[in-house]
Design a protein around this motif. Structure first.
Motif, PDB file in Angstrom:
ATOM      1  N   PHE A   8     -79.248 -41.236  27.266  1.00 11.77           N
ATOM      2  CA  PHE A   8     -80.057 -40.814  28.414  1.00 11.77           C
ATOM      3  C   PHE A   8     -81.012 -41.905  28.880  1.00 11.77           C
ATOM      4  CE2 PHE A   8     -78.842 -36.658  26.696  1.00 11.77           C
ATOM      5  CZ  PHE A   8     -78.428 -36.009  27.866  1.00 11.77           C
ATOM      6  N   SER A   9     -80.841 -43.097  28.369  1.00 10.89           N
ATOM      7  CA  SER A   9     -81.718 -44.189  28.801  1.00 10.89           C
ATOM      8  C   SER A   9     -81.506 -44.545  30.271  1.00 10.89           C
ATOM      9  CB  SER A   9     -81.486 -45.428  27.926  1.00 10.89           C
ATOM     10  OG  SER A   9     -80.129 -45.848  27.992  1.00 10.89           O
ATOM     11  N   TRP A  10     -80.335 -44.178  30.854  1.00 11.22           N
ATOM     12  CA  TRP A  10     -80.078 -44.466  32.277  1.00 11.22           C
ATOM     13  C   TRP A  10     -81.070 -43.749  33.196  1.00 11.22           C
ATOM     14  CZ3 TRP A  10     -79.230 -40.538  35.678  1.00 11.22           C
ATOM     15  CH2 TRP A  10     -78.867 -39.290  35.130  1.00 11.22           C
ATOM     16  N   THR A  11     -81.689 -42.667  32.695  1.00  5.74           N
ATOM     17  CA  THR A  11     -82.634 -41.919  33.549  1.00  5.74           C
ATOM     18  C   THR A  11     -83.899 -42.725  33.840  1.00  5.74           C
ATOM     19  OG1 THR A  11     -83.556 -40.885  31.561  1.00  5.74           O
ATOM     20  CG2 THR A  11     -81.822 -39.683  32.713  1.00  5.74           C
ATOM     21  N   ILE A  14     -85.035 -43.329  37.480  1.00  4.74           N
ATOM     22  CA  ILE A  14     -85.754 -42.345  38.309  1.00  4.74           C
ATOM     23  C   ILE A  14     -87.177 -42.809  38.610  1.00  4.74           C
ATOM     24  CG2 ILE A  14     -86.591 -39.969  38.413  1.00  4.74           C
ATOM     25  CD1 ILE A  14     -84.155 -39.167  36.748  1.00  4.74           C
ATOM     26  N   LEU A  68     -92.673 -38.979  34.709  1.00  2.00           N
ATOM     27  CA  LEU A  68     -91.240 -39.298  34.671  1.00  2.00           C
ATOM     28  C   LEU A  68     -90.880 -40.126  33.434  1.00  2.00           C
ATOM     29  CD1 LEU A  68     -90.639 -40.053  38.468  1.00  2.00           C
ATOM     30  CD2 LEU A  68     -89.740 -38.126  37.144  1.00  2.00           C
ATOM     31  N   VAL A  72     -88.189 -39.194  30.538  1.00  2.00           N
ATOM     32  CA  VAL A  72     -87.113 -40.071  30.071  1.00  2.00           C
ATOM     33  C   VAL A  72     -87.141 -40.182  28.545  1.00  2.00           C
ATOM     34  CG1 VAL A  72     -86.249 -42.449  30.105  1.00  2.00           C
ATOM     35  CG2 VAL A  72     -86.989 -41.362  32.235  1.00  2.00           C
ATOM     36  N   LEU A  75     -85.840 -37.035  26.936  1.00  2.00           N
ATOM     37  CA  LEU A  75     -84.377 -36.936  26.973  1.00  2.00           C
ATOM     38  C   LEU A  75     -83.725 -37.812  25.905  1.00  2.00           C
ATOM     39  CD1 LEU A  75     -83.815 -36.949  30.854  1.00  2.00           C
ATOM     40  CD2 LEU A  75     -83.481 -35.018  29.283  1.00  2.00           C
TER      41      LEU A  75
END
Length: 581
Positions: A8-11, A14, A68, A72, A75
């Motif tokens: 989930f590091s791609w988040t 955001i 945010l 992250v 997640l």
């Protein structure tokens, strides 16, 4: 620290999008208007705080970015590794002996209880078995998984003042292990590694001992005797420290008044003996020392004094050493022909006639047996923690032959696996050997044993003698309802079917029935008057078939809480600025 959901590091993109949004939003050009020139003086404070102005202007951006970023992280599930108890189950063995009360400020027992409660966080649902030590070890909990029940059982633990007898508790623990990977915690003061059973590879032993710098000066022996006119007392002090200690030794009567007081110097790691003669008569006498050490319970000891002593009758057929021995320790000794011994019902009888065990109303002393054949034996003499051996150690005594023991009698000394000295339910003392088959008379313990025997049987006239904490013993009492009371007249228990259960705390107690009353003493065992250097160590290891020795403590709950706080802060900032903006 690590992340269990790194995918989930791609988040993280955001917060970048939000930041770009603020970069490309519509901007305005500052324009000076004449009507606002008079406000310049008022705005000086804001101008001298540009960072505060910047923060006020961009508070919403920073709060959104922080919220945010926290999302992250949540997640990605960050965690830290936390140590935990290994194995599929856990066993706590808790030493409840008197020496666990030693400690600096806080006793070893209370320190161990706190550590057990701390370990609750590392159980992770593993079942717990809790075993306490003593003459009859007790499994307080068996395979318990309810944390509240475990914590309550630990908090309710109390010192029983009994000798630990750790081998019995270890045997019970082994029965719960089986083939299950197990962590066994032993909470004691000191334990030799050789005592731990290491025959199973699925057990990890974790021994928690007492502190290593504890100091103790103890009254290890105290005896007092009287001839009806004056009292003589003997006190033995032991210094467990490496430094010479100066203490004040005092003797008190039953009313708590000091009879004598003396300053005594005790050499390091040595014992000294003090005798006091021509003391006044009283019902009881207490020896106490005034000293600052880490173990206070052994600084006091009490004995009962009996002014009415019974006559001692020695069978003429007894060995000369037995006759001379009793004549040495008591002045009221008569040598009587064997056929006339049974006529002395009011005396303490010393004989080898087994038939007199049933004929005599009072307890007697039996040396050898005339109704059985002796057999050869070998091995070392070992004794129990009976008060009869308080002054006499028999470990170096040689015995070549013994008579068979009585199956219903309590064995208090053995040679190898064979009974050597027994005690009957009535109180008879039975030595299952002829003096001619031993070298016992050559040891200092022989006259001391005779003296202890004479004292115990004489005490039975007006008292019930000496008990160890929680000891259960058959006592010779007349028919009736007998109850146990403390010195403060507090009811403690009842004597059921002739069995008396002694209280756990040392002191003087009484049994009472109608108008009749008898006293007895509860006294610490000799090994509970000496503290040893504490030992803590870990032995053994559990193979990988057991559960891991670490667990993961997640930060997600805390991150969620932070996010909620940030969202509330954003709402408040937006409300103050106006939602239309």
């Amino acid at each position: 620290m690590g992340f269990s959901q790194i995918m989930f590091s791609w988040t993280a993109i955001i917060p970048v999008i939000v930041l770009l949004y603020y970069f490309f939003r519509k901007k305005y050009t500052d324009q000076t208007v004449s009507s606002t020139l008079f406000w310049s003086e008022i705005m000086q404070e804001t101008r001298v705080s540009p960072y505060l102005k910047h923060l006020q202007k961009n508070a919403l951006l920073y709060l959104q970015l922080l919220a945010l970023l926290m999302l992250v992280l949540a997640l990605m599930n960050p965690y830290v590794k936390k140590s935990t108890i290994v194995g599929a189950q856990t066993i706590f063995i808790v030493d409840t002996s008197a020496t666990m009360l030693a400690g600096k400020g806080q006793s070893t027992f209370d320190t161990h209880k706190q550590e057990m409660l701390t370990l609750m966080d590392e159980l992770n649902g593993r079942p717990v078995t809790l075993i306490t030590t003593g003459a009859a070890p007790k499994a307080v909990l068996q395979q318990e998984t309810n944390t509240k029940e475990i914590e309550k059982a630990i908090e309710d633990l109390q010192v029983t003042y009994e000798t630990a007898e750790m081998n019995k508790a270890l045997d019970i623990a082994q029965a719960f292990v089986g083939d299950t990977p197990t962590s066994i915690y032993v909470f004691t003061d000191t334990l030799d590694k050789k005592q731990l059973p290491m025959d199973k590879d699925s057990v990890k032993w974790l021994v928690r001992g007492a502190a290593k710098d504890l100091t103790n000066i103890a009254i290890t022996r105290f005896a007092a005797t009287t001839d009806g006119q004056v009292t003589m007392a003997l006190v033995q002090l032991h210094n467990d420290t490496n430094v010479e200690q100066k203490v004040t030794l005092a003797l008190q009567n039953a009313e708590g008044e000091k009879v004598v007081a003396e300053s005594v110097i005790v050499p390091p790691n040595e014992a000294i003996t003090k005798t006091f003669k021509d003391l006044p008569l009283d019902k009881s006498m207490t020896a106490l020392i005034d000293v600052k050490d880490d173990y206070a319970i052994d600084n006091q000891q009490t004995v009962l004094l009996q002014t009415a002593t019974s006559e001692i009758v020695v069978d003429q057929g007894m060995h000369q050493l037995i006759q001379k021995g009793f004549q040495t320790v008591s002045s009221g000794v008569k040598i009587v022909p064997s056929l006339q011994v049974a006529d002395n019902q009011d005396a303490t009888v010393i004989t080898n006639q087994t038939a007199l065990l049933k004929k005599m109303e009072k307890p007697l002393v039996l040396f050898g047996r005339d109704d059985a054949e002796k057999v050869e034996t070998s091995g070392t003499v070992s004794t129990t923690s009976d008060a009869l051996f308080a002054f006499s150690e028999l470990k170096d005594v040689y015995v070549s032959a013994v008579y068979p023991g009585f199956s219903t009698y309590q064995t208090i000394a053995t040679i190898g696996d064979e009974p050597f000295i027994q005690r009957s339910p009535k109180g008879d003392i039975v030595v299952l050997a002829d003096i001619a088959d031993t070298d016992w008379p050559l040891h200092p313990s022989f006259p001391l044993f005779l003296w202890s025997t004479e004292q115990q049987l004489s005490e039975a006239v007006g008292s019930l003698g000496i008990f160890t904490p929680n000891e259960q013993r058959a006592v010779a009492l007349a028919q009736g309802d007998w109850s146990v009371y403390s010195q403060e007249e507090e009811f403690l228990s009842s004597v059921t079917m002739g069995m008396l259960a002694a209280p756990k705390q040392p002191g003087i107690y009484m049994v009472r029935s109608n108008n009749e009353e008898k006293h007895f003493i509860v006294q610490l065992q000799a090994q509970e008057r000496v503290i040893e250097e504490g030992t803590s160590y870990t032995l053994g290891d559990i193979p990988t078939i057991g559960k891991e020795g670490t667990s993961k403590a997640s930060f997600v709950p805390w991150l969620i809480l932070i996010i909620l706080v940030l969202l509330v802060s954003e709402w408040e900032v937006q409300r103050r600025r106006g939602f239309t903006n």
